[in-house]
Design a protein around this motif. Structure first.
Motif, mmCIF file in Angstrom:
data_model
loop_
_atom_site.group_PDB
_atom_site.id
_atom_site.type_symbol
_atom_site.label_atom_id
_atom_site.label_comp_id
_atom_site.label_asym_id
_atom_site.label_seq_id
_atom_site.Cartn_x
_atom_site.Cartn_y
_atom_site.Cartn_z
ATOM 1 N N UNK B 101 0.833 -1.211 0.000
ATOM 2 C CA UNK B 101 0.000 0.000 0.000
ATOM 3 C C UNK B 101 0.859 1.249 0.000
ATOM 4 N N UNK B 102 1.878 1.242 0.865
ATOM 5 C CA UNK B 102 2.737 2.430 0.952
ATOM 6 C C UNK B 102 3.449 2.681 -0.363
ATOM 7 N N UNK B 103 3.865 1.603 -0.987
ATOM 8 C CA UNK B 103 4.586 1.792 -2.248
ATOM 9 C C UNK B 103 3.647 2.392 -3.292
ATOM 10 N N UNK B 104 2.411 1.907 -3.298
ATOM 11 C CA UNK B 104 1.460 2.484 -4.248
ATOM 12 C C UNK B 104 1.270 3.971 -3.958
ATOM 13 N N UNK B 105 1.148 4.274 -2.683
ATOM 14 C CA UNK B 105 0.979 5.686 -2.312
ATOM 15 C C UNK B 105 2.200 6.504 -2.725
ATOM 16 N N UNK B 106 3.383 5.997 -2.364
ATOM 17 C CA UNK B 106 4.608 6.750 -2.669
ATOM 18 C C UNK B 106 4.779 6.904 -4.177
ATOM 19 N N UNK B 107 4.512 5.832 -4.905
ATOM 20 C CA UNK B 107 4.687 5.914 -6.343
ATOM 21 C C UNK B 107 3.702 6.906 -6.960
ATOM 22 N N UNK B 108 2.466 6.866 -6.464
ATOM 23 C CA UNK B 108 1.489 7.818 -6.992
ATOM 24 C C UNK B 108 1.985 9.239 -6.767
ATOM 25 N N UNK B 254 10.406 12.161 1.903
ATOM 26 C CA UNK B 254 9.237 11.467 1.382
ATOM 27 C C UNK B 254 8.778 10.411 2.379
ATOM 28 N N UNK B 255 9.735 9.671 2.925
ATOM 29 C CA UNK B 255 9.363 8.630 3.874
ATOM 30 C C UNK B 255 8.784 9.223 5.150
ATOM 31 N N UNK B 256 9.425 10.302 5.609
ATOM 32 C CA UNK B 256 8.888 10.968 6.789
ATOM 33 C C UNK B 256 7.472 11.411 6.506
ATOM 34 N N UNK B 257 7.300 12.023 5.323
ATOM 35 C CA UNK B 257 5.979 12.515 4.941
ATOM 36 C C UNK B 257 4.978 11.384 4.876
ATOM 37 N N UNK B 258 5.460 10.238 4.437
ATOM 38 C CA UNK B 258 4.584 9.077 4.330
ATOM 39 C C UNK B 258 4.021 8.704 5.704
ATOM 40 N N UNK B 259 4.899 8.710 6.695
ATOM 41 C CA UNK B 259 4.434 8.375 8.042
ATOM 42 C C UNK B 259 3.362 9.365 8.471
ATOM 43 N N UNK B 260 3.656 10.635 8.206
ATOM 44 C CA UNK B 260 2.720 11.667 8.646
ATOM 45 C C UNK B 260 1.379 11.539 7.934
ATOM 46 N N UNK B 261 1.408 11.440 6.598
ATOM 47 C CA UNK B 261 0.107 11.408 5.925
ATOM 48 C C UNK B 261 -0.630 10.100 6.193
ATOM 49 N N UNK B 262 0.101 9.036 6.310
ATOM 50 C CA UNK B 262 -0.601 7.784 6.607
ATOM 51 C C UNK B 262 -1.299 7.865 7.950
ATOM 52 N N UNK B 263 -0.610 8.489 8.902
ATOM 53 C CA UNK B 263 -1.236 8.655 10.198
ATOM 54 C C UNK B 263 -2.449 9.566 10.074
ATOM 55 N N UNK B 264 -2.275 10.640 9.330
ATOM 56 C CA UNK B 264 -3.366 11.601 9.198
ATOM 57 C C UNK B 264 -4.582 10.976 8.525
ATOM 58 N N UNK B 265 -4.355 10.221 7.469
ATOM 59 C CA UNK B 265 -5.480 9.690 6.716
ATOM 60 C C UNK B 265 -5.896 8.291 7.179
ATOM 61 N N UNK B 266 -5.174 7.749 8.153
ATOM 62 C CA UNK B 266 -5.464 6.391 8.568
ATOM 63 C C UNK B 266 -5.222 5.417 7.434
ATOM 64 N N UNK B 268 -3.754 2.503 5.434
ATOM 65 C CA UNK B 268 -3.188 1.245 5.933
ATOM 66 C C UNK B 268 -1.839 0.943 5.312
ATOM 67 N N UNK B 269 -0.827 1.725 5.649
ATOM 68 C CA UNK B 269 0.486 1.518 5.058
ATOM 69 C C UNK B 269 1.535 1.284 6.127
ATOM 70 N N UNK B 270 2.775 1.251 5.655
ATOM 71 C CA UNK B 270 3.868 0.949 6.549
ATOM 72 C C UNK B 270 4.066 2.049 7.592
ATOM 73 N N UNK B 271 3.830 3.294 7.171
ATOM 74 C CA UNK B 271 4.039 4.411 8.085
ATOM 75 C C UNK B 271 3.101 4.356 9.270
ATOM 76 N N UNK B 272 1.824 4.136 8.982
ATOM 77 C CA UNK B 272 0.895 4.108 10.110
ATOM 78 C C UNK B 272 1.121 2.845 10.929
#
Ligand SMILES: Nc1ncnc2c1ncn2[C@@H]1O[C@H](COP(=O)(O)OP(=O)(O)OP(=O)(O)O)[C@@H](O)[C@H]1O
Ligand SMILES: Nc1ncnc2c1ncn2[C@@H]1O[C@H](COP(=O)(O)OP(=O)(O)OP(=O)(O)O)[C@@H](O)[C@H]1O
Ligand SMILES: [Mg+2]
Ligand SMILES: [Mg+2]
Lengths: 661, 322, 494, 276
Positions: B101-108, B254-266, B268-272
């Motif tokens: 999921x995270x990879x799909x998000x990051x790639x998008x 980008x990875x840091x941001x991933x953790x933040x947005x995944x947490x914000x949006x709930x 279901x990725x590696x960050x959250x």
């Protein structure tokens, strides 16, 4: 009107900068006929390049242009950008000073050349390639098919510049502008390129503007000379007239401040021009040179204007015929005679170098210096000359202790100093000083002049009392013609010449016995160079210091040295007393070098010995004669196979070659 | 080519070395921190006995090195161990789905922001000091200054709450896969894009400006090449080289941001997942996540490095000089 | 008599039509920790309470005990307990539920390698005897009149003696409950399907429960608002305000939880009862209610100074202490702190109401001269490193249907969770009497005595905050008693 | 300096940036004393008051705490942490980067490897993991950890500029008059590298504000009752519908400060490049 391909009329170019508007080109009018070549000369910052770029209509956004530039009758300044595109590269081509940065690093050479033909002449890819190859061949580049596939960084500087010229030639332009195309190159390469340019002009019949700060170079390629000073044309005319009868004091000074063939320190002191080129504000009238001119008077401001001197010869000096300007040009000041110190044992070697080697790098080795032996006599000047990369600086740096030699010995007086600075004692550090090529970089930009000189005195001469030190600094500054007010200045606030004076003062402040000067004047303008050379000479006369003077400029070496050592690829080619080497050279490389030096006097042109190829790869160890590959006098296999023996001509003159005298 | 291969192998070697050291550091870090996993698991009503029993059962009392050895030998063969909570549920079975999921998000995000920021960066660079430049630069600065969670909140308010175009929370309904729910990726990807856009377009702009002021661009212009041609054929490639490095260097953000947005949006990725693992002190899971992030991050920097040298003939052909 | 309720429910429950769409309730819950009963920290109540069942449960409406897997029980003076078990019940794996399973479940509490959370409570058990397949007899070491309540605790789910909970308990939970685990995506979601063999006729009323594990309560509510879930338990008061305005969504509060603000009495300054009183005088229950829970006092939030919740039968109505700063200051001065004093308050920052309550308390106490430094730590750090050793602590306690157990654990000298370090002979004696007194009236009297003691001398403030659930209006029959276990079998969706 | 003001006059954006920074500095320094509410005071009668109501200039949050005073008070902690982290990471970065670059060889290789390892974890993830596990973020721990996360970047920049300066001839000049290494590094080289280092430090300053805010958002930043802008955003996000100001103003505060510092950093680098 149609006699001229280019007519520049009352051209003004102004730049607005943070400290106001200033005039980079001021009221310049200039005509260039078909198939005519003019050379523009002047010191750095005189507006030569700006003039050239204005013709190309390529100026920074902060520029304001006024006047007219007519190319074949069309005013380029009124052209649209689109129209300019079809002029640039097509009808008017330009070559720049630095070939390396003028080529796009990420495109192949072939691509960069092809696109010109494809764009301007709508050639197909293969046609364009054909034209490219032809142009490269015209520049005497062997293997053009190989070159087109390479990237710019894969060929040497000399070849890069020839490629740039070939690129300019592609559309057979009517006018070619060359902006110091050889300044960054070695003399030998320069000579070859100048030759091909001269040849081209004959075959292609095009007009040319050649910009340089070196009269010698201009002499080779142009029949007419334009002298620019501070954005204005101060004198123009056929080169013979300009050289034989320079009218404007600036032209005279420019010619006279250059050490040229046959001028040596014992006989003549170089002319100097005080001060430096100043930027001129827009409203400043009068002669721009007035503040540096030693012949100025009130009329320089009021009655300033261009005068016709002879046919095609104009000068912008009201006092061109004034009586108090001596007509005789070649008058030079005689230097003070060298004092003889009775206690001085001039025969003992001050410095002796034995079998000196330096290998840089661990994985990729660079054999920079490969076994040289020489000595420096006290109170004498040894000049080291040679092409870029031949190991001159490396030698100087080992002697001054920046790093230890890889092999061999350096003996100073009685002590072995084949060690780095961190192992040398204070006395040695004090006795051997180093002056660098770029004064701006050898002075710490964030320290004041007082600190720069003072720290050296404190460290090496143990003068710890600040007041005492300050007095001494003022003293030493006076010796290099700088006033007290410089104490608090930082290097940034000084001109190049002043910076180099400070560097010299720093070295002298602790009375060393040997100063290694690593190209101390090559970053400076000729007028400044003259004053620095004079200064070095005077100081040496005064203080008994010896110099190891490194330069790639044979004229400078000739002027200043007592002994000359010619280096080639980390080895000594020839060594001897100055006059002997200059007048009775034996090594083919020395000959080539001497022939390549541009002659200032247009009447005294000579044939050059063209050297093909480049220095051998410093990463390879060479068995035979390093010069063999380029030598015009090669005698056979032996040159490649065996290192040549030393041929001793006199006690002080020897060279390394298989050819016997 | 040979050089590239050599470089690749060298980088791979140093990556492995880095990972070995890194894995120990991560392990050490997580292990020596205060807080007691067993206590955390059992909660408040845990008695000391219960905690001790759990510690024993989970091997938490063994010496550190032994635990590290156990862990790393598992990792080497691809067994990341079990989550401290769900015994019998391997981390592998939790992690990879989320990584996907995270990879799909990051790639998008990547696919949106890279071309976008390069395009606008180039545009601003070419129009230096003109209004276009000012607008792009200021917009870039503004988006760069907004942390992901702020721009995310703004995006949510506008696009999810007001316009209802996208879901507020990025949850995948039970039994469906992310491919059926690609609309949950949009807003998180956009908030990452905003921050990265500012950063990269500004970099692209300044490298474009410096390239446009270089001698070879001047030379190309004075050869009579049209401006467009000069920009596209001569300037672009050279101006993009530094951007590639910048993008590589910013993978970290980008990875840091991933953790933040995944947490914000709930999302279901590696960050959250990492965030949950930290909150619940799920040590093996933290270790696995951090190790994985390290690997992905290092590999992506490595790829950018290699790409950089591939695109840069000066490095590609180094030593090829005759 | 106990069977009536279930029967009734079965009658009300409409038969599921064949073609009807799948009836599903979607729940957003926290990310679970351990979920095996026995070591279960008590999260994801929806999942576990639906999969597992208990011997008895509390009727969410009446507060009485309802028989579930036990049909009846009787005791001999609280020492020997006999349970009759329900017949014909099957575990999800198809095996029969028998007395062996009950025996296994009880004996499992003492498994030393497990760390069962009810281990201490069940140490009083002497033996468990399987009388026949459907009768179990438990003998205690001493009389425990309220022993039966222990079987309602969420960790006392009845497990199959044949199932390997050690290795499957986390990944494939299995019990006798109304729903069965169908699909578990770790840390993400769980899908529970109706148990077709469920013993109570007509129950459950819905076909499946979809549970999303969402770490963030705000996100859960967003899901509720955007119709991705129907139920969000355990919401905060702020969220309640937000949800209140939305059509079709209500917030319900099935029961109360407790927050103990405890002062440590074995060292200065709270070893002096005047300081404790001063602290209590500085509090303002109304402000606490509003600031902490956005509710009015006695309308969702309750406040007293004893360990007994206001809603319990054992509670004794004592006058609410009026805020009196002057008095508080005076008491402080008398105790030797005329210029106030500095102390520290520890709390779990990630526990609901923790931040709000601690900050409110700090502000209120400040006026009386208490300079309190707040020390918030995540729950595990708080519990493992600071709890039980600090001057003031705020700790959350679940509601207990039988308060006596808590008393001996938390307020008796030597009790394992004695935050206040109380060791008062009077109190110890009272607690002793409460746990062994068989006569309900007498026991009640002791309770009242205990509460008076706390009111006058106690180091405790008990703030009862609501447990809040946001729920769609079309979900009916939400039931969740004090044991915190929601009873999804009664719920239906319209 | 003259050029600084010349450019400043020409660049209104830079002026705005500096004005915002000055504003926040003043706010952090003198702000709390100018507001009638304290940052922890709970006006329980006026929860979620709109801006301007009941004397709450920017409104209140769900606990009735004054947003303005929380923002102003929060500026103290965020500026302190950001300032300290940029100073610490710069100083440590200079020490590490300089020694590695100056001495070269094995030390340099070891340095590069070490930095590779540290850089292998994204800074935010690194800080988040450590702080999350520590579970107890104070200004001190936050500063230390964020600094550590930033050190690789600053050290690399320092090493880079040192390497450029090291090859300058004034360094050679200092060597051959027998100066020791420390003198060369810190008296000769350091002043000339201040330009890029200051630019890097100001950029760090902006990053660290973002980072502290993000950590606050993730719940591992400063712990209550210390107000933290990032935490304020996330704390109040649930009530964004009823009290948007409670989210908006802290978010604006973060953005304004970061933008201002970025502008300032850009500006400084422009001026410093000119000075060289
Ligand atoms: N865009 C610009 N803005 C401001 N000043 C400029 C600009 N371009 C050139 N100048 C200045 O104009 C003057 C003339 O420069 P120009 O390059 O024409 O001199 P030049 O004679 O070619 O010198 P050189 O021998 O060093 O090449 C110099 O003082 C230079 O610094
Ligand atoms: N630090 C170094 N590491 C590796 N190679 C070096 C180093 N310094 C110089 N070289 C190489 O050593 C050779 C000799 O260099 P050196 O600087 O002595 O030449 P030079 O005669 O002074 O040239 P120039 O006239 O260009 O100053 C050159 O090939 C140069 O590239
Ligand atoms: Mg020029
Ligand atoms: Mg040199």
């Amino acid at each position: 009107m149609n006699d001229n391909i280019l007519e520049i009329e009352n051209l003004h170019v102004r730049f607005s900068t943070f400290d106001g508007l200033f005039s980079a080109v001021n009221n310049v009018s200039l005509n260039l006929g078909y198939n005519e070549s003019i050379g523009i000369i002047g010191e750095s910052g005189c507006g030569k390049s700006t003039l050239a770029f204005t013709v190309m209509r390529y100026l920074a956004t902060n520029a304001q242009v006024e006047g007219a530039i007519r190319f074949k009758g069309i005013n380029l300044l009124e052209n649209s950008e689109k129209e300019m595109e079809s002029v640039r590269g097509n009808r008017i081509a330009m070559v720049f000073q630095n070939p390396y940065s003028s080529l796009n690093p990420s495109l192949t050479i072939g691509f960069q050349l092809d696109e010109v033909g494809m764009h301007h002449q709508k050639l197909s890819k293969s046609q364009a390639r054909k034209a490219t190859i032809e142009a490269l061949e015209m520049m005497n580049l062997g293997d053009p098919k190989g070159i087109v596939r390479r990237y710019p960084h894969q060929v040497s500087g000399g070849i890069q510049q020839r490629i740039c010229i070939a690129m300019a030639l592609l559309c057979k332009p009517d006018l070619m502008i060359l902006d110091e195309p050889t300044t960054a190159l070695d003399v030998t390469t320069e000579a070859v390129i100048l030759d091909s340019i001269a040849e081209l002009r004959d075959t292609l019949k095009m007009s040319m503007i050649y910009i340089s700060h070196d009269i010698g170079v201009i002499n080779k390629v142009s029949e007419n000379i334009v002298v620019m000073y501070s954005g204005e044309i101060v004198e123009s005319g056929p080169k013979k007239q300009i050289f034989e009868n320079p009218v404007h004091p600036y032209t005279r000074a420019l010619i006279n401040c250059m050490p040229r063939g046959g001028v040596v320190k014992e006989k003549t002191k170089l002319n100097t021009i005080a001060g430096y080129v100043k930027r001129r504000g827009v409203d400043e009238g009068g002669c721009p040179f007035a503040d540096r001119c030693d012949k100025k008077n009130d009329t320089c401001i009021s009655k300033y204007g261009t005068k016709k001197i002879g046919e095609h010869h104009y000068a912008a000096c009201d006092r061109a015929y004034a009586e108090d300007i001596p007509d005789k040009l070649k008058v030079r000041i005689t230097p003070i005679a060298r004092k003889k110190d009775p206690d001085f044992d001039s025969e003992r070697d001050l410095l002796k170098v034995e079998d000196l080697h330096k290998i840089y790098g661990n994985k990729r080795k660079v054999y920079a210096v490969n076994g040289i032996e020489f000595s420096v006599k006290p109170h004498s000047i040894l000049g080291i000359v040679g092409e870029s990369g031949c190991g001159k600086s490396t030698t100087g740096h080992m002697i001054s202790g920046l790093f230890p030699p890889s092999k061999g010995r350096i003996i100073f007086g009685d002590t072995d100093i084949s060690i780095g600075w961190n192992k040398r004692d204070k006395e040695t550090l004090k006795n051997i000083q180093l002056i660098f090529q770029n004064p701006g970089r050898s002075l710490n930009p964030s320290h004041t002049v007082e600190k720069i000189i003072g720290r050296t005195m404190q460290k090496l001469a143990n003068i710890n009392n600040a007041k005492e030190r300050r007095e001494k600094i003022i003293d030493i500054l006076r010796k290099v013609d700088l006033g007290k007010e410089y104490l608090e200045k930082k290097p940034r606030q000084l001109s190049g010449g002043e910076q180099q004076r400070v560097a010299i003062a720093r070295s002298l402040s602790i009375s060393p016995s040997l100063i290694v000067c690593d190209e101390p004047t090559s970053a400076l303008d000729v007028s400044v160079q003259a004053s620095v050379l004079n200064l070095l000479n005077d100081l040496q006369v005064d203080t008994h210091v010896a110099y190891l003077f490194i330069s790639h400029d044979l004229n400078v070496i000739n002027y200043l040295s007592d002994y000359i050592m010619v280096m080639y690829a980390g080895k000594i080619a020839e060594y001897g007393k100055r006059d002997e080497v200059m007048e009775n050279s034996h090594h083919p490389y020395t000959e080539a070098l001497l022939s390549a030096v541009p002659e200032v006097d247009p009447t005294k042109q000579k044939d050059i010995i063209e050297l093909e190829g480049m220095l051998p790869d410093p990463a390879k160890k060479i068995k035979g004669c390093p010069f063999a590959g380029r030598c015009h006098k090669q005698v056979g296999e032996i040159c490649v196979k065996e290192y040549p023996p030393m041929v001793q001509l006199t006690e002080d003159h020897y060279y390394f070659c298989h050819i016997k005298p | 080519m040979k050089r590239l291969m050599e470089m690749f192998l060298r980088r791979l070697g140093s990556l492995l070395a880095t990972l070995v050291v890194m894995s120990f550091v991560i392990f050490l870090l997580v292990e020596i921190m205060p807080g007691d996993v067993a206590q955390m698991i059992l909660g408040q009503s845990a008695t000391e006995e219960a905690v001790a029993a759990l510690r024993e059962a989970r091997g938490l009392n063994d010496p550190l090195l032994e635990r590290y050895g156990r862990w790393i030998s598992g990792v080497v063969v691809g067994d990341l161990g079990d989550s401290i909570y769900m015994q019998g549920v391997s981390i592998n079975s939790i992690l990879w789905r989320k990584v996907g999921h995270s990879i799909i998000l990051a790639m998008t995000a990547f696919i949106i922001f890279v071309p976008l920021s390069i395009f606008f960066g180039v545009l601003a660079g070419v129009k230096e000091k003109k209004p276009t430049d000012s607008i792009i630069s200021f917009f870039g600065l503004a988006t760069m200054a907004l942390p992901e969670f702020v721009s995310g909140v703004i995006l949510i308010t506008v696009f999810a709450v007001q316009l209802k175009w996208f879901p507020i929370v990025s949850v995948i309904p039970i039994g469906e896969s992310i491919w059926q729910n690609l609309n949950i990726v949009v807003l998180p990807a956009l908030s990452i894009t905003l921050v990265m856009f500012g950063y990269i377009s500004r970099m692209q702009r300044s490298s474009m400006i410096s390239v446009m002021n270089s001698d070879y661009i001047r030379a190309a212009t004075l050869k009579g090449m049209p401006r467009r041609y000069v920009i596209f054929r001569h300037a672009l490639k050279n101006a993009m080289l530094p951007t590639i490095t910048i993008i590589g260097m910013n993978m970290g953000w980008l990875f840091g941001g991933l953790v933040v947005v995944e947490t914000l949006f709930g999302f279901p990725g590696m960050g959250s997942l990492l965030m949950t693992a930290i909150k619940t002190r799920d040590v093996p899971l933290i270790e696995a996540c951090v190790l994985l992030i390290t690997v992905i991050y290092s590999v992506s920097t490595m790829i950018t490095d290699i790409m950089y040298s591939y695109l840069n003939p000066r490095i590609r052909y180094q030593g090829g000089q005759k | 008599q106990k069977d009536e309720t279930t029967q009734e429910a079965a009658v009300i429950g409409e038969p599921v039509e064949k073609e009807a769409p799948v009836k599903q309730i979607r729940v957003a819950e926290q990310v679970p920790g351990l979920i095996t009963p026995g070591v279960w920290d008590g999260q994801v109540f929806s999942m576990n309470s639906s999969i597992y069942e208990y011997l008895i449960e509390i009727n969410a409406e009446t507060g009485e005990l309802d028989p579930v897997l036990a049909t009846s029980w009787e005791t001999n003076e609280g020492k020997v307990w006999t349970f009759k078990l329900r017949q014909g019940v099957k575990f999800h794996d198809g095996s029969d539920f028998t007395a062996e399973d009950v025996k296994y479940t009880i004996e499992r509490t003492q498994d030393p390698s497990l760390g069962h959370l009810k281990k201490t409570d069940f140490e009083v058990v002497e033996s468990v005897r399987v009388v026949d397949d459907y009768t179990v007899q438990v003998t205690l070491k001493e009389a425990r009149p309220t022993f039966v309540y222990l079987f309602t605790d969420y960790n006392m789910a009845i497990l199959s003696s044949e199932y390997d909970y050690a290795s499957l308990g986390e990944s494939k939970p299995m019990g006798t409950g109304p729903f069965m685990m169908s699909q578990l995506v770790p840390k993400e979601s769980a899908l529970l399907k109706k148990n077709p063999n469920y013993w109570a006729e007509g129950l459950p009323k819905i076909d499946q429960i979809a549970i999303y594990f969402v770490g963030d309560i705000d996100a859960s509510i967003s899901m509720l608002e955007s119709d991705r879930v129907d139920v969000v338990p355990f919401i905060t008061p702020e969220i309640q305000q937000r949800v209140d305005g939305i059509d079709g969504i209500s917030v319900i509060s099935p029961y109360q939880e407790q927050r103990f603000i405890s002062m440590r009495v074995d060292e200065a300054p709270f070893n002096d009862n005047r300081v404790r009183l001063a602290f209590k005088y500085a509090m303002d229950p109304k402000v606490i209610a509003r600031s902490t829970a956005k509710m009015e006092l006695n309308d969702g939030v309750f406040y007293n100074e004893t360990p007994i919740m206001n809603m319990l039968a054992e509670y004794k109505e004592l006058p609410l202490r009026e805020r009196n700063i002057a008095k508080a200051k005076q008491l402080l001065a008398e105790a030797g702190y005329p210029n106030g004093l500095s102390t520290e308050l520890y709390y779990a920052s990630d526990h609901p109401f923790g931040k709000e309550l601690s900050q409110t308390v700090k502000e209120l106490a400040a006026e009386a001269g208490f300079d309190i430094e707040l020390k918030g730590y995540t729950r595990d750090v708080y519990l493992s490193q600071y709890w039980l050793n600090v001057p003031i602590s705020i700790t959350g306690w679940g509601g207990r249907i039988d308060p006596s157990m808590l008393l001996s654990l938390a307020f008796k000298g030597g009790g394992p969770w004695n935050e206040s370090h109380l060791d008062e002979p009077v109190l110890n004696d009272l607690i002793e009497k409460i746990s062994s007194e068989a006569d309900p009236d007498q026991r009640m009297a002791y309770y009242h005595e205990l509460q008076e003691w706390f009111y006058n001398n106690g180091p405790l403030i008990n703030v009862q905050v609501p447990y809040l659930v946001a729920i769609k209006d079309n979900v009916v029959g939400y039931r969740q008693p004090l044991t915190m276990l929601p009873q999804y079998k009664y719920m239906d969706i319209l | 300096m003259k050029y600084f003001f010349y450019q400043l006059k020409k660049s209104p954006l830079a002026m705005v940036g500096i004005a915002i920074i000055v504003f926040w500095l003043i706010a952090a320094f003198a702000g709390p004393s100018m507001i009638s509410f304290t940052h922890t005071e709970m006006d329980s009668m006026n929860q979620m008051a709109a801006p301007g109501e009941y004397g709450h200039v920017l409104g209140t949050d769900s606990l009735g705490r004054d947003i303005l005073s929380r923002i102003v008070y929060g500026s103290r902690s965020i500026l302190t942490v950001a300032l300290l982290t940029s100073i610490f990471s710069t100083v440590v970065g200079i020490l590490l980067g300089f020694s590695a670059g100056y001495f070269g060889g094995r030390l340099d290789t070891a340095f590069l490897r070490g930095m590779d390892i540290l850089m292998a974890i994204p800074p935010l993830v690194l800080s988040m993991v450590i702080l999350g596990i520590l579970g107890d973020s104070s200004i001190a721990s936050l500063t230390i950890i964020v600094s550590i996360a930033f050190v690789p970047a600053t050290a690399r920049v320092s090493r880079g500029v040192l390497l450029t300066e090291k090859s300058q001839e004034y360094v050679s000049a200092a060597r051959i008059r027998g100066e020791n290494h420390l003198y060369i590094m810190f008296v000769e080289i350091l002043p000339n590298t201040m330009g890029p280092i200051i630019v890097e430090a100001t950029a760090r300053f902006a990053y660290s504000i973002m980072m502290v805010a993000s950590l606050g958002f993730l719940g591992v930043g400063l712990q209550p009752p210390t107000p933290d802008w990032g935490m304020m955003v996330i704390e109040n996000k649930p009530i964004i519908a009823q009290a948007p100001w409670a989210v908006l103003f802290p978010a604006l505060a973060i953005a304004s400060l970061v933008i201002a510092i970025s502008i300032f950093s850009d500006f400084v680098s422009k001026v410093l490049i000119h000075e060289r």
